[in-house]
Design a protein around this motif. Structure first.
Motif, short mmCIF file in Angstrom:
data_model
loop_
_atom_site.label_atom_id
_atom_site.label_comp_id
_atom_site.label_asym_id
_atom_site.label_seq_id
_atom_site.Cartn_x
_atom_site.Cartn_y
_atom_site.Cartn_z
N LYS A 25 0.83 -1.21 0.00
CA LYS A 25 0.00 0.00 0.00
C LYS A 25 0.87 1.26 0.00
O LYS A 25 0.54 2.26 -0.65
CB LYS A 25 -0.92 0.00 1.22
CG LYS A 25 -2.10 -0.94 1.06
CD LYS A 25 -3.07 -0.81 2.23
CE LYS A 25 -4.25 -1.76 2.06
NZ LYS A 25 -5.02 -1.91 3.31
N GLU A 56 1.93 2.13 -3.47
CA GLU A 56 0.80 2.67 -4.23
C GLU A 56 0.50 4.12 -3.84
O GLU A 56 0.31 4.99 -4.70
CB GLU A 56 -0.45 1.85 -3.88
CG GLU A 56 -1.05 1.06 -5.03
CD GLU A 56 -2.31 0.38 -4.54
OE1 GLU A 56 -3.41 0.91 -4.79
OE2 GLU A 56 -2.19 -0.68 -3.86
N VAL A 57 0.44 4.37 -2.52
CA VAL A 57 0.12 5.72 -2.04
C VAL A 57 1.21 6.70 -2.46
O VAL A 57 0.94 7.81 -2.92
CB VAL A 57 -0.08 5.72 -0.51
CG1 VAL A 57 -0.15 7.14 0.03
CG2 VAL A 57 -1.33 4.94 -0.14
N ASN A 82 0.93 7.49 -6.11
CA ASN A 82 -0.24 8.33 -6.32
C ASN A 82 0.06 9.77 -5.89
O ASN A 82 -0.27 10.74 -6.60
CB ASN A 82 -1.42 7.77 -5.53
CG ASN A 82 -2.70 8.58 -5.72
OD1 ASN A 82 -3.04 9.40 -4.87
ND2 ASN A 82 -3.39 8.37 -6.84
N ARG A 91 0.05 11.41 -9.51
CA ARG A 91 -1.32 11.58 -9.97
C ARG A 91 -1.42 12.82 -10.85
O ARG A 91 -1.99 12.79 -11.93
CB ARG A 91 -2.26 11.70 -8.76
CG ARG A 91 -3.70 11.87 -9.19
CD ARG A 91 -4.63 12.09 -8.01
NE ARG A 91 -5.89 12.58 -8.53
CZ ARG A 91 -6.12 13.86 -8.79
NH1 ARG A 91 -5.21 14.76 -8.51
NH2 ARG A 91 -7.27 14.24 -9.32
N ALA A 115 -1.99 13.45 6.98
CA ALA A 115 -2.71 12.27 6.53
C ALA A 115 -2.04 11.00 7.06
O ALA A 115 -0.82 10.91 7.10
CB ALA A 115 -2.76 12.23 5.01
N ASN A 175 -1.93 7.03 6.28
CA ASN A 175 -2.27 5.99 5.29
C ASN A 175 -3.21 6.50 4.20
O ASN A 175 -4.19 5.83 3.84
CB ASN A 175 -2.87 4.76 6.00
CG ASN A 175 -1.87 4.11 6.94
OD1 ASN A 175 -0.67 4.10 6.65
ND2 ASN A 175 -2.33 3.59 8.06
N ALA A 176 -2.90 7.68 3.71
CA ALA A 176 -3.67 8.24 2.59
C ALA A 176 -2.76 9.15 1.78
O ALA A 176 -1.81 9.73 2.32
CB ALA A 176 -4.89 9.01 3.10
N SER A 177 -3.08 9.29 0.53
CA SER A 177 -2.27 10.10 -0.38
C SER A 177 -2.43 11.59 -0.05
O SER A 177 -3.51 12.04 0.35
CB SER A 177 -2.72 9.84 -1.82
OG SER A 177 -2.14 10.76 -2.70
N PHE A 228 -5.36 14.04 -1.55
CA PHE A 228 -6.72 14.29 -1.07
C PHE A 228 -6.93 15.70 -0.55
O PHE A 228 -8.08 16.11 -0.31
CB PHE A 228 -7.11 13.27 0.01
CG PHE A 228 -7.39 11.90 -0.53
CD1 PHE A 228 -8.54 11.67 -1.27
CD2 PHE A 228 -6.50 10.86 -0.33
CE1 PHE A 228 -8.82 10.40 -1.79
CE2 PHE A 228 -6.76 9.59 -0.84
CZ PHE A 228 -7.91 9.37 -1.58
N VAL A 246 -6.48 13.48 8.34
CA VAL A 246 -7.13 12.59 7.38
C VAL A 246 -6.64 11.18 7.66
O VAL A 246 -5.43 10.94 7.68
CB VAL A 246 -6.75 12.98 5.95
CG1 VAL A 246 -7.39 12.05 4.94
CG2 VAL A 246 -7.12 14.42 5.66
N HIS A 284 -5.46 4.79 1.18
CA HIS A 284 -6.27 5.43 0.14
C HIS A 284 -5.42 6.18 -0.89
O HIS A 284 -4.53 6.93 -0.54
CB HIS A 284 -7.23 6.45 0.76
CG HIS A 284 -8.44 5.84 1.41
ND1 HIS A 284 -8.36 5.00 2.49
CD2 HIS A 284 -9.76 5.95 1.11
CE1 HIS A 284 -9.58 4.63 2.86
NE2 HIS A 284 -10.45 5.19 2.02
N THR A 285 -5.75 5.96 -2.17
CA THR A 285 -5.18 6.77 -3.24
C THR A 285 -6.32 7.50 -3.95
O THR A 285 -7.46 7.03 -3.94
CB THR A 285 -4.43 5.90 -4.28
OG1 THR A 285 -5.34 4.89 -4.76
CG2 THR A 285 -3.22 5.23 -3.65
#
Lengths: 434, 434
Positions: free
Chosen positions: A254, A257-258, A261, A265, A382, A384-386, A389, B426, B431-432
């Motif tokens: 993960k 991936e994050v 992103n 992105r 944040a 565990n999030a990109s 957001f 957040v 999350h991506t």
């Protein structure tokens, strides 16, 4: 356009007078906006959304003028990308205006209230700021976003959209003013000072008493100039030197991936990651794999000594990071990568180099997550999030006027509530204070 | 004291370095304050309240030094009144500190929050500002109020209390620092830059990055200087050109009482009324009686032509108001009095001349009350209540750091919440953003 020549020929005090006149008319118009009922404001926004779609051809033609001039004058590719409007983008902008119609009116919201022991009734209400100045560069969508948010929140807006987008903005501001008039609101509630160029901005910044809030949105240079020279209250926006820290306990699949992103992105936006910090425990596992993935995406890598060693071992091209790299908002497929001994070192690094926009931690350790969110002093933190957001629409605020990186008044994405002030209303029955 | 001489002898860059060092230490200390639990902060405040009472003799002695120096140097009587501390005043200040102990900790309060459609958890939390600079004049109680509110809200404070109060403030800041240390908090969280005089203030105003917020509290000149020269975000406070408008429908007996309370309860404070506007319908009834009452209280009256005529008829001494009078915050037993044709003219007058602090209407007409509260653009708008209620303690906010007359960030009395910023947290599960 001949405006640059004209402004060069105009004497400084004439420019000041012209800007003050625009701001003064906006201030007058703001009085009507301040007490306009929601329905009237929403009708103006719907009329604007209709007009954008109906006049898409004219907008694209003006935009093409700007783009062609940009090509001749060597406009940077990322600026040209932001400048470009086509029919789908115009439809998306119109849809964003209709989203704002659906948002509740912030004006009149009771923020706090109570009846005091002496019987006085106390209410704190949201009220419009008054006149909001917006200074931005080559982003015609900001013209519509900013004007729509200002209008919905009962404010007038004075815009400086930059010479690169001048033809497009002339058309857009015209449509906004027509939409206002079509519902009986004063056209002067939205105006541009583009005809007076950079000199006009200088006078807008010093128009304390006429302008209530100035929001610069753009490069670090623009923002620094405004902050240092403005006597009007300023909200700093948009400089995003965002960090991603991958802790030793992170879910590595993960995390990869994050990270990708957050970096890739959209590289030209302020919520894109610019620095990756990796826990030393992951120097031989996660680090080579993330460097390989970044290399495969043709990301230019600036690495500290430990990351450089890992890149060499993995056969990924990287160069030594300079002190300046840690401060840099690349806004491109480019990243600084460092290895830290522990969470504390990651937090220190972020506190030293961050612009205070958005930082993310990837971890499965609750204590690490809590410490990171408590000690990192940025607008958005944040877990565990990109970092991607951080955005008004993602946060459910509707369109945004910018992302504040300062602590005063608004921090993070600025939606409607952030464009309001408050007023205390005290109601008594002839109360006197002992 | 030899500091004035010392600062004159110190080279500008040495003063800058000294102020930056104080601010830098405060910034370091602010990190500890930001995450300090409420209990520890409250213990520090209780220790301070105890110390104020226990050391009242020392404080009074230092204050006497200041007062005597003030007498020699011709300190204005209203400033001397603000400067004076005796045992009862010290006990009242200590009691105010204990009031702050009882207030909830604003840090960590969740202002907004939601779970987004994609499952991301979003919270907006109150966090401390960081380092708050306070610049004020000859009011040693502000030293304790400001430091206590800063401490409770997790902020460090850098104080400039003015040369007139220097001996008193030296003792007070020493007591605050001891109280911090006694509970294990860093003493550097509260510091003074008084040794570097006015020049020190210049550098504090430009210490962007070290100081997060500057609150000037004092005369219009001080505030103007700070607003025009500061690169640190500023909150304007305290200039109160407050108005009372007596509408034709007012309960005249109550109106007289409220007016006299607003003007005379304490003339040297910012919430005192400075202008009285009377509806033309009351020119022959209420106006003579209020002028007579003001005359009996030895209030100096500056009157417009219609009020002047009424004063002459009533045998009350009055002089013709100049344009400047309508802008003046007298802070004395002095008032400007005007007659207006209707509510609209009263609102126009207030919008033209007010400093945006507090305005009151006296009326029994609901529509007039609603229009006044909607169209008057000031921090506090009162209906049938004295302007004297504009006060943090009266509003239930506890002590106040000042009364903001600007629209950005805080408007009206500034308590604990106004000394905080916010941070978005957040939380996702890898999350991506698409």
């Amino acid at each position: 356009m001949s405006t640059e020549v004209e402004s060069a020929e105009t004497s400084p005090s004439a420019v000041r007078d012209a800007v003050h006149e625009v701001a003064g008319r906006a201030q007058q118009a703001a009085r009507a906006l301040a007490t306009a009922p929601r329905q009237q404001k929403d009708e103006a926004l719907n009329a604007l959304a209709d007009a954008l779609v109906a006049n898409a051809g004219q907008i694209v033609a003006a935009n093409t003028e700007d783009l062609e001039r940009g090509e001749r004058t060597g406009l940077a590719p990322n600026l040209a990308d932001r400048l470009r409007l086509d029919r789908p983008r115009i439809e998306a902008i119109a849809a964003a205006v209709r989203d704002i119609v659906r948002l509740p009116d912030p004006v009149g919201e009771v923020v706090r209230g109570s009846t005091l022991p002496n019987g006085l009734q106390l209410r704190q209400l949201r009220v419009p700021m008054g006149v909001i100045g917006m200074v931005y560069e080559a982003r015609p969508n900001v013209t519509i976003d900013a004007a729509s948010l200002a209008l919905k929140s009962g404010n007038a807006a004075v815009l400086r959209g930059g010479s690169a987008a001048e033809s497009t903005n002339t058309v857009l501001v015209g449509l906004i003013r027509q939409a206002l008039e079509s519902v009986g609101l004063p056209a002067d509630a939205v105006a541009t000072i583009d005809p007076w160029g950079r000199e006009g901005v200088q006078h807008l910044m010093r128009a304390r008493g006429l302008v209530d809030l100035l929001v610069p949105r753009g490069g670090a240079g623009l923002i620094k100039t405004v902050v240092e020279n403005s006597t009007v209250p300023v909200i700093e926006t948009g400089t995003g030197n965002c960090h991603v820290f991958v802790d030793s306990s992170a879910d590595l699949a993960k995390a990869l991936e994050v990270m990708l992103n957050a970096k890739l992105r959209r590289t030209s936006v302020c919520n894109a990651a610019e620095t990756l910090l990796v826990h030393a425990d992951l120097a031989d596992t996660f680090l080579p794999s993330v460097l390989t993935a970044l290399g495969e995406q043709n990301v230019r890598i600036h690495a500290d000594p430990r990351a450089l060693a890992a890149a060499e071992k993995a056969g990924v091209k990287a160069e030594a990071a300079t002190e300046g790299d840690w401060f840099t908002e690349y806004l491109a497929a480019e990243i600084a990568v460092g290895v830290v001994d522990d969470l504390g070192q990651a937090i220190e690094h972020i506190r030293t180099y961050s612009s205070g926009h958005t930082e993310a931690i990837l971890t499965s350790d609750l204590r690490a997550a809590n410490r990171f969110t408590a000690e990192v002093d940025s607008a958005v933190v944040a877990v565990n999030a990109s970092t991607a957001f951080t955005d008004g629409a993602e946060f459910g605020l509707g369109a945004e006027v910018g992302i504040s990186t300062q602590k005063l008044h608004a921090r993070g994405p600025m939606g409607l509530a952030e464009l309001t002030s408050t007023k205390w209303v005290v109601t008594g029955e002839g109360h006197t204070r002992p």
